[in-house]
Design a protein around this motif. Structure first.
Motif, PDB file in Angstrom:
ATOM      1  N   ILE A   3       0.786  -1.183  -0.111  1.00 48.87           N
ATOM      2  CA  ILE A   3      -0.104   0.026   0.154  1.00 48.87           C
ATOM      3  C   ILE A   3       0.751   1.110   0.006  1.00 48.87           C
ATOM      4  CG2 ILE A   3      -1.837   1.273   1.254  1.00 48.87           C
ATOM      5  CD1 ILE A   3      -1.205  -2.320   2.249  1.00 48.87           C
ATOM      6  N   GLY A   4       0.904   2.020  -1.005  1.00 44.27           N
ATOM      7  CA  GLY A   4       1.627   3.076  -1.272  1.00 44.27           C
ATOM      8  C   GLY A   4       0.820   4.295  -1.598  1.00 44.27           C
ATOM      9  N   GLY A   5       1.287   5.460  -1.047  1.00 48.63           N
ATOM     10  CA  GLY A   5       0.625   6.913  -1.447  1.00 48.63           C
ATOM     11  C   GLY A   5       1.594   7.578  -2.047  1.00 48.63           C
ATOM     12  N   GLY A   6       1.201   8.097  -3.398  1.00 48.10           N
ATOM     13  CA  GLY A   6       2.177   9.128  -4.205  1.00 48.10           C
ATOM     14  C   GLY A   6       3.580   8.146  -4.465  1.00 48.10           C
ATOM     15  N   THR A   7       4.632   9.025  -4.012  1.00 48.06           N
ATOM     16  CA  THR A   7       6.034   8.499  -4.294  1.00 48.06           C
ATOM     17  C   THR A   7       6.257   7.391  -3.579  1.00 48.06           C
ATOM     18  OG1 THR A   7       6.856  10.278  -3.147  1.00 48.06           O
ATOM     19  CG2 THR A   7       6.986  10.670  -5.574  1.00 48.06           C
ATOM     20  N   GLY A   8       5.297   7.205  -2.260  1.00 49.54           N
ATOM     21  CA  GLY A   8       5.562   5.996  -1.311  1.00 49.54           C
ATOM     22  C   GLY A   8       5.292   4.537  -2.125  1.00 49.54           C
ATOM     23  N   VAL A   9       4.891   4.736  -3.381  1.00 50.68           N
ATOM     24  CA  VAL A   9       4.886   3.405  -4.172  1.00 50.68           C
ATOM     25  C   VAL A   9       6.228   2.969  -4.733  1.00 50.68           C
ATOM     26  CG1 VAL A   9       4.587   4.054  -6.462  1.00 50.68           C
ATOM     27  CG2 VAL A   9       3.239   2.113  -5.717  1.00 50.68           C
ATOM     28  N   VAL A  10       6.954   4.011  -4.693  1.00 54.48           N
ATOM     29  CA  VAL A  10       8.250   3.370  -5.304  1.00 54.48           C
ATOM     30  C   VAL A  10       9.015   2.279  -4.751  1.00 54.48           C
ATOM     31  CG1 VAL A  10      10.695   4.420  -5.735  1.00 54.48           C
ATOM     32  CG2 VAL A  10       8.814   5.812  -6.251  1.00 54.48           C
ATOM     33  N   PRO A  11       9.322   2.336  -3.291  1.00 51.07           N
ATOM     34  CA  PRO A  11       9.943   0.991  -2.636  1.00 51.07           C
ATOM     35  C   PRO A  11       9.306  -0.438  -2.804  1.00 51.07           C
ATOM     36  CG  PRO A  11       9.402   2.431  -1.155  1.00 51.07           C
ATOM     37  CD  PRO A  11       8.813   3.146  -2.048  1.00 51.07           C
ATOM     38  N   LEU A  12       7.702  -0.192  -3.160  1.00 54.54           N
ATOM     39  CA  LEU A  12       6.984  -1.291  -3.173  1.00 54.54           C
ATOM     40  C   LEU A  12       7.068  -1.492  -4.592  1.00 54.54           C
ATOM     41  CD1 LEU A  12       3.713   0.335  -1.619  1.00 54.54           C
ATOM     42  CD2 LEU A  12       5.785  -0.876  -0.640  1.00 54.54           C
TER      43      LEU A  12
END
Length: 236
Positions: A112-121
């Motif tokens: 579960i990622g928000g914005g650029t938080g999806v990058v490591p996922l």
């Protein structure tokens, strides 16, 4: 390590893809070695300040380091990137961080990622695809507006490589004609957690608000705290 800007292009609203190439090093070689989910610190040129960015790609022999940078008003490094050009040299430190994949058998993995938080996922999913891992998997990518989505083609490729991967693009403020997106990522997750048959490992990355909201939702639906892994992004 010293690295050069290899590619710098715009991929979404106020969002750039930065691909660095490590320069050859007699002692350390040229390979880029890291675990998916880890990040680098970049020294902002002309200052003593460092900024941290998660890596989107995987370990490779070419020395490539891929990051996604969201432009923010007054942002020190994103401001530098506004006028940067391929070939310019940067200094990087890493890899750093412990937000990495855990080996827990074939337990489902929900990302579960928000914005650029999806990058490591995305990096984690790329590792799963490269290694042919069969874990049931879901990706929830949350943004406010559809213009903020990126890596959609890469996500489609990952779905082809990982047939078990389910994806929900969650747009909390869609336009009137946009009916193909899920809504708010936390609300979308609530419905899916209520229908789950086995508690997944949850990998969460994004703003402090998103991480808190998703964590509380997962706990409320019976996901053990030991199966929740998270990393907060701090705008800088």
């Amino acid at each position: 390590r010293a690295a050069e800007i290899a590619i710098l292009d715009t991929i979404a609203s106020d969002t750039q893809r930065l691909l660095l190439a490590l320069l050859p090093d007699e002692e350390k070689g040229q390979a880029a070695e890291f675990e998916p989910g880890q990040y680098l610190e970049i020294l902002v040129p002309g200052t003593e300040a460092r900024r941290a960015y998660s890596l989107a790609n995987n370990t490779n022999w070419d020395g490539h380091l891929e990051m996604i940078i969201r432009h923010r008003p007054g942002g020190l490094f994103s401001g530098y990137l506004s006028n940067a050009k391929p070939g310019e040299r940067l200094w990087v430190r890493g890899p750093l961080g412990t937000f990495t994949l855990r080996e827990n058998g074939l337990r489902p993995r929900w990302f579960i990622g928000g914005g650029t938080g999806v990058v490591p996922l995305i990096s984690m999913l790329r590792r799963m695809a490269d290694w042919g891992e069969a874990h049931p998997a879901r990706l929830y990518f949350g943004v406010r507006h559809s213009e903020e989505l990126f890596f959609t083609e890469i996500i489609e490729e990952l779905q082809q490589q990982l047939p078990q991967l389910q994806v929900k693009l969650c747009v909390s403020r869609p336009k009137a004609h946009e009916h193909n997106y899920a809504g708010n990522v936390v609300e979308t997750l609530k419905g899916d957690l209520a229908a789950m048959t086995a508690s997944p490992d949850c990998y969460i990355c994004g703003s402090a608000r998103l991480v808190q909201g998703v964590t509380e939702t997962a706990l409320d639906h019976g996901v053990p705290v030991a199966q929740i892994y998270s990393e907060r992004f701090i705008p800088a």
